[in-house]
Write an enzyme that holds these catalytic residues in place. Structure first.
Site, PDB file in Angstrom:
ATOM      1  N   GLU A 252       0.849  -1.198   0.000  1.00 57.12           N
ATOM      2  CA  GLU A 252       0.000   0.000   0.000  1.00 57.12           C
ATOM      3  C   GLU A 252       0.879   1.241   0.000  1.00 57.12           C
ATOM      4  O   GLU A 252       2.017   1.197   0.474  1.00 57.12           O
ATOM      5  CB  GLU A 252      -0.865   0.035   1.275  1.00 57.12           C
ATOM      6  CG  GLU A 252      -1.893  -1.060   1.320  1.00 57.12           C
ATOM      7  CD  GLU A 252      -2.716  -1.067   2.605  1.00 57.12           C
ATOM      8  OE1 GLU A 252      -3.593  -1.928   2.723  1.00 57.12           O
ATOM      9  OE2 GLU A 252      -2.474  -0.216   3.483  1.00 57.12           O
ATOM     10  N   LYS A 254       2.474   4.320   1.449  1.00 57.74           N
ATOM     11  CA  LYS A 254       2.707   4.791   2.819  1.00 57.74           C
ATOM     12  C   LYS A 254       2.487   6.303   2.775  1.00 57.74           C
ATOM     13  O   LYS A 254       3.335   7.047   2.283  1.00 57.74           O
ATOM     14  CB  LYS A 254       4.126   4.452   3.281  1.00 57.74           C
ATOM     15  CG  LYS A 254       4.376   4.892   4.715  1.00 57.74           C
ATOM     16  CD  LYS A 254       5.782   4.539   5.147  1.00 57.74           C
ATOM     17  CE  LYS A 254       6.009   4.756   6.635  1.00 57.74           C
ATOM     18  NZ  LYS A 254       5.536   6.007   7.165  1.00 57.74           N
ATOM     19  N   ARG A 259      -1.259   9.458  11.935  1.00 63.98           N
ATOM     20  CA  ARG A 259      -2.149   8.342  12.221  1.00 63.98           C
ATOM     21  C   ARG A 259      -3.332   8.787  13.054  1.00 63.98           C
ATOM     22  O   ARG A 259      -3.158   9.469  14.069  1.00 63.98           O
ATOM     23  CB  ARG A 259      -1.330   7.318  13.003  1.00 63.98           C
ATOM     24  CG  ARG A 259      -2.017   6.002  13.273  1.00 63.98           C
ATOM     25  CD  ARG A 259      -1.322   4.963  12.501  1.00 63.98           C
ATOM     26  NE  ARG A 259      -1.789   3.635  12.736  1.00 63.98           N
ATOM     27  CZ  ARG A 259      -0.966   2.618  12.991  1.00 63.98           C
ATOM     28  NH1 ARG A 259       0.314   2.831  13.132  1.00 63.98           N
ATOM     29  NH2 ARG A 259      -1.440   1.399  13.095  1.00 63.98           N
ATOM     30  N   ARG A 275      -2.157   8.444  17.706  1.00 61.18           N
ATOM     31  CA  ARG A 275      -1.538   7.219  18.212  1.00 61.18           C
ATOM     32  C   ARG A 275      -1.030   7.405  19.637  1.00 61.18           C
ATOM     33  O   ARG A 275      -0.769   6.434  20.326  1.00 61.18           O
ATOM     34  CB  ARG A 275      -0.417   6.747  17.291  1.00 61.18           C
ATOM     35  CG  ARG A 275       0.615   7.790  17.029  1.00 61.18           C
ATOM     36  CD  ARG A 275       1.682   7.269  16.128  1.00 61.18           C
ATOM     37  NE  ARG A 275       2.651   6.476  16.850  1.00 61.18           N
ATOM     38  CZ  ARG A 275       3.666   5.866  16.286  1.00 61.18           C
ATOM     39  NH1 ARG A 275       3.807   5.908  14.979  1.00 61.18           N
ATOM     40  NH2 ARG A 275       4.522   5.197  16.996  1.00 61.18           N
ATOM     41  N   GLU A 305      -4.903   7.185   8.138  1.00 63.88           N
ATOM     42  CA  GLU A 305      -3.899   8.239   8.057  1.00 63.88           C
ATOM     43  C   GLU A 305      -4.620   9.498   7.569  1.00 63.88           C
ATOM     44  O   GLU A 305      -5.385   9.441   6.605  1.00 63.88           O
ATOM     45  CB  GLU A 305      -2.812   7.809   7.042  1.00 63.88           C
ATOM     46  CG  GLU A 305      -1.596   8.687   7.003  1.00 63.88           C
ATOM     47  CD  GLU A 305      -0.560   8.368   8.095  1.00 63.88           C
ATOM     48  OE1 GLU A 305      -0.827   7.547   9.000  1.00 63.88           O
ATOM     49  OE2 GLU A 305       0.525   8.973   8.025  1.00 63.88           O
ATOM     50  N   ARG A 422       5.080  -4.099  17.746  1.00 63.61           N
ATOM     51  CA  ARG A 422       5.828  -3.840  16.520  1.00 63.61           C
ATOM     52  C   ARG A 422       6.364  -5.179  16.033  1.00 63.61           C
ATOM     53  O   ARG A 422       7.484  -5.569  16.348  1.00 63.61           O
ATOM     54  CB  ARG A 422       6.990  -2.878  16.796  1.00 63.61           C
ATOM     55  CG  ARG A 422       7.666  -2.338  15.543  1.00 63.61           C
ATOM     56  CD  ARG A 422       8.873  -1.505  15.896  1.00 63.61           C
ATOM     57  NE  ARG A 422       8.559  -0.318  16.665  1.00 63.61           N
ATOM     58  CZ  ARG A 422       8.141   0.835  16.166  1.00 63.61           C
ATOM     59  NH1 ARG A 422       7.987   0.960  14.862  1.00 63.61           N
ATOM     60  NH2 ARG A 422       7.894   1.859  16.953  1.00 63.61           N
ATOM     61  N   LYS A 428       7.414  -1.254   6.824  1.00 63.16           N
ATOM     62  CA  LYS A 428       7.468  -0.016   6.048  1.00 63.16           C
ATOM     63  C   LYS A 428       8.710  -0.021   5.167  1.00 63.16           C
ATOM     64  O   LYS A 428       9.745  -0.589   5.533  1.00 63.16           O
ATOM     65  CB  LYS A 428       7.436   1.194   6.965  1.00 63.16           C
ATOM     66  CG  LYS A 428       8.439   1.162   8.076  1.00 63.16           C
ATOM     67  CD  LYS A 428       8.159   2.230   9.100  1.00 63.16           C
ATOM     68  CE  LYS A 428       9.227   2.189  10.169  1.00 63.16           C
ATOM     69  NZ  LYS A 428       8.920   2.924  11.361  1.00 63.16           N
TER      70      LYS A 428
HETATM   71  P1  AMP Z   1       6.660   5.359  10.648  1.00 63.50           P
HETATM   72  O1  AMP Z   1       5.927   6.587  11.057  1.00 63.50           O
HETATM   73  O2  AMP Z   1       7.821   5.659   9.770  1.00 63.50           O
HETATM   74  O3  AMP Z   1       6.959   4.433  11.791  1.00 63.50           O
HETATM   75  O4  AMP Z   1       5.668   4.525   9.698  1.00 63.50           O
HETATM   76  C1  AMP Z   1       4.471   3.972  10.149  1.00 63.50           C
HETATM   77  C2  AMP Z   1       3.313   4.944   9.947  1.00 63.50           C
HETATM   78  O5  AMP Z   1       2.957   5.049   8.574  1.00 63.50           O
HETATM   79  C3  AMP Z   1       2.027   4.467  10.570  1.00 63.50           C
HETATM   80  O6  AMP Z   1       2.000   4.749  11.952  1.00 63.50           O
HETATM   81  C4  AMP Z   1       0.958   5.241   9.812  1.00 63.50           C
HETATM   82  O7  AMP Z   1       0.741   6.480  10.467  1.00 63.50           O
HETATM   83  C5  AMP Z   1       1.623   5.541   8.479  1.00 63.50           C
HETATM   84  N1  AMP Z   1       0.958   4.942   7.304  1.00 63.50           N
HETATM   85  C6  AMP Z   1       0.789   5.594   6.127  1.00 63.50           C
HETATM   86  N2  AMP Z   1       0.181   4.816   5.217  1.00 63.50           N
HETATM   87  C7  AMP Z   1      -0.065   3.630   5.827  1.00 63.50           C
HETATM   88  C8  AMP Z   1      -0.678   2.402   5.385  1.00 63.50           C
HETATM   89  N3  AMP Z   1      -1.137   2.243   4.152  1.00 63.50           N
HETATM   90  N4  AMP Z   1      -0.747   1.388   6.290  1.00 63.50           N
HETATM   91  C9  AMP Z   1      -0.265   1.534   7.545  1.00 63.50           C
HETATM   92  N5  AMP Z   1       0.323   2.666   7.997  1.00 63.50           N
HETATM   93  C10 AMP Z   1       0.427   3.705   7.160  1.00 63.50           C
END
Ligand code: AMP
Length: 563
Positions: A252, A254, A259, A275, A305, A422, A428
């Site tokens: 998907e 990102k 969040r 969050r 998001e 986690r 990611k």
């Molecule tokens: P990070 O902030 O780098 O830890 O990446 C994880 C965050 O990406 C999650 O907490 C979400 O806020 C965001 N995110 C964006 N798109 C998605 C998606 N398609 N699925 C899950 N998380 C997503």
């Protein structure tokens, strides 16, 4: 219960830095409050459950006034003592000790119930005369307190008990108090169970109560009450992503937003949480409207998001722009127009009285496809492909980046939803990822051209028991002019408001401002309590959507080094 009993525990906790000793002290304390599980909030330095973000609304200035009034001295005297001791709690201890001795005022013992009752009242008071009333409640407590109790009351009001108890230690103490594990393996199982219960309930009193009765499984998800979101580790390449989440997998976009968990409770009320469990419903009225009109279901919890876009060009903007809306209390309608957001739904954990945590991701996605009516620039589902082909993922990855998003998420189709954890149910994938989310714990006043601004910031990550571990300082990345973005001036304003202690050019602040810090690499450093330092650290952005519990952990940092 006498408040002095709780203060005895605080004192013991303050006297040791060892996690295991703290756990033992807390477990003994928990044994004594089985009938009054809410007192667990007091050792968290709080008055309510973690999911409840009502604030006491008491500033340093008000506390200074309250101490002065209770002790019958001038505010100036309190300020001077504060400067000397660096802790308003200690200042209260000194002044109230003196007054009590003079007046011989040691009659009734202060109860923990009264402390909670009075402090909880502070939350409700609003409108004209609120300030005086609030001070009155604090003064009332200070007058019934011993000098030591006064110290801890003041620290509780300021939200910093200085006893080094994080959620990890509290969880372990519940395990020791309620399950008395036989060996390490047994302990691991209990810790996992208590952690999982907490991630659903986000309320240590409830978890403790259930754990005492050995009925953790009875903790239910309740829409309208926030839960901890599932977290995602990092994959180093598309191949690595497939290795972790299996083949075929869903990929998907990102999205580069923040969040939000959108909840519709049994009574139909929509609530939006970050969050960090913060209720941001008021700040985002359009999310409430769109959830009411475009999502069917009597009650639900959706993982989403919120992504900003430019109202004129319709192009997505980065997180930094829209993040201003998270903490805004006023001018919400204008903000909504100038910084609109699109709600991107990517998961669901609850629908119509059904807990979907154990349902596979593939099924959960099908459910959101059914209940969400998409509308461009209002509400969409995360763009997704399901594939086993690395080339196809690569193309999709480029497309996501061209569309101004951060990269991709790779998701295991058969995986359940795990609140708070986690684990590799999804990963990611972003092009350049050497940044950590860290919390500011202190700062230093600049000199020369930068005099008057706090320009160097002490940063910390999280240890295994939720404690904060220093990882050095950062002083680049901010602008000198406010118009150019996050500036030293803006940061100074924010930090001054949460100052706890001032010593020479250095101040200590309440650990609540989370920032993303970019760096070139990580080095070992015996001078920092984490054991690490970042090379060439640079502040990228503020993370108002994240709390201190969401910051990068020592475990993640260690992993980064071994990769
Ligand atoms: P990070 O902030 O780098 O830890 O990446 C994880 C965050 O990406 C999650 O907490 C979400 O806020 C965001 N995110 C964006 N798109 C998605 C998606 N398609 N699925 C899950 N998380 C997503």
């Amino acid at each position: 219960m006498d408040y002095s009993k709780i203060c005895e525990t605080y004192k013991k906790l303050e006297e040791t830095t060892k996690g295991l000793e703290k756990t033992e002290i807390l477990a003994n304390f928990l044994n004594k409050i089985r009938e009054n599980s809410e007192f667990i909030y007091l050792v968290q330095g709080k008055l309510f459950a973690d999911y409840d973000n009502r604030e006491l609304g008491i500033s340093h200035q008000l506390i200074i006034k309250a101490i002065a009034r209770a002790a019958g001295v001038g505010e100036e005297a309190v300020i001077n003592e504060f400067k000397e001791l660096g802790d308003l709690g200690k200042a209260a201890e000194v002044f109230l000790g003196k007054t009590k001795k003079q007046k011989g005022l040691f009659e009734e013992k202060l109860s923990a119930e009264k402390v909670m009752r009075n402090l909880r009242k502070l939350v409700e008071i609003e409108g004209t005369g609120a300030v005086d009333l609030k001070i009155g409640y604090v003064v009332d407590l200070l007058l019934s307190a011993t000098d030591e109790e006064a110290k801890y009351i003041v620290r509780t009001v300021l939200g910093d008990l200085k006893i080094g108890v994080g959620p990890g230690i509290l969880r372990d103490a519940i395990v020791v108090s309620c399950f008395k594990p036989k060996d390490i393996e047994d302990k691991k199982v209990c810790v996992k169970a208590v952690q999982e219960a907490y991630d659903k309930a986000t309320d240590f009193a409830e978890v403790f109560e259930r754990a005492c009765k050995d009925e953790l499984e009875k903790i239910k998800l309740i829409p309208g009450k926030p839960l901890k979101v599932m977290l995602f580790p990092k994959a180093t390449s598309i191949e690595d992503a497939f290795r972790i989440v299996g083949r075929p997998a869903a990929f998907e976009y990102k999205y580069d937003g923040f969040r939000v968990m959108v909840n519709k409770s049994q009574d139909g009320e929509i609530k939006v949480f970050t969050r960090a469990l913060e209720n941001v419903t008021r700040q985002f009225p359009e999310i409430v409207e769109i959830a009411e009109s475009n999502i069917s279901g009597n009650n639900f919890i959706l993982d989403c998001e919120a992504v900003g876009f430019d109202a004129k060009t319709n192009e997505y903007t980065d997180f930094q722009a829209v993040s201003q809306r998270i903490k805004r209390k006023y001018g919400i309608d204008e903000m909504r127009k100038s910084l609109p957001i699109e709600l991107v739904i990517f998961d669901i954990v609850y629908l119509n009285e059904n807990n979907l945590i154990k349902t596979t991701f593939l099924e959960r996605r099908k459910i959101i496809e059914k209940i969400v009516r998409e509308e461009d620039k209002k509400i969409i589902l995360a763009r997704q492909i399901i594939t086993s082909d690395e080339k196809e993922v690569e193309k999709f990855y480029k497309k996501a980046l061209d569309d101004s998003q951060e990269g991709l998420m790779g998701k295991n189709l058969d995986a359940p939803y795990k609140p708070g954890a986690r684990i590799g149910y999804a990963v990611k994938l972003k092009p350049e990822d050497n940044d950590f989310d860290l919390v500011i714990t202190g700062a230093e006043w600049g000199t020369g051209k930068r005099a008057g601004w706090l320009t160097s910031y002490d940063i910390s990550c999280r240890g295994n028991h939720g404690e904060l571990l220093g990882i050095g300082k950062v002083s680049t990345g901010l602008k000198e002019l406010r118009e150019e973005g996050l500036s030293f001036g803006e940061m100074t304003d924010k930090l001054e408001k949460i100052m706890l202690k001032s010593e020479g050019r250095h101040i200590e602040v309440k650990p609540e401002i989370v920032i993303s810090v970019q760096f070139q690499n990580i080095q070992k450093s015996p001078t920092n309590s984490s054991g690490f330092a970042l090379r060439f650290p640079r502040i990228l952005r503020l993370r108002p959507d994240r709390g201190v519990e969401d910051i990068t952990t020592i475990e993640e940092i260690e992993k980064e080094i071994t990769q």
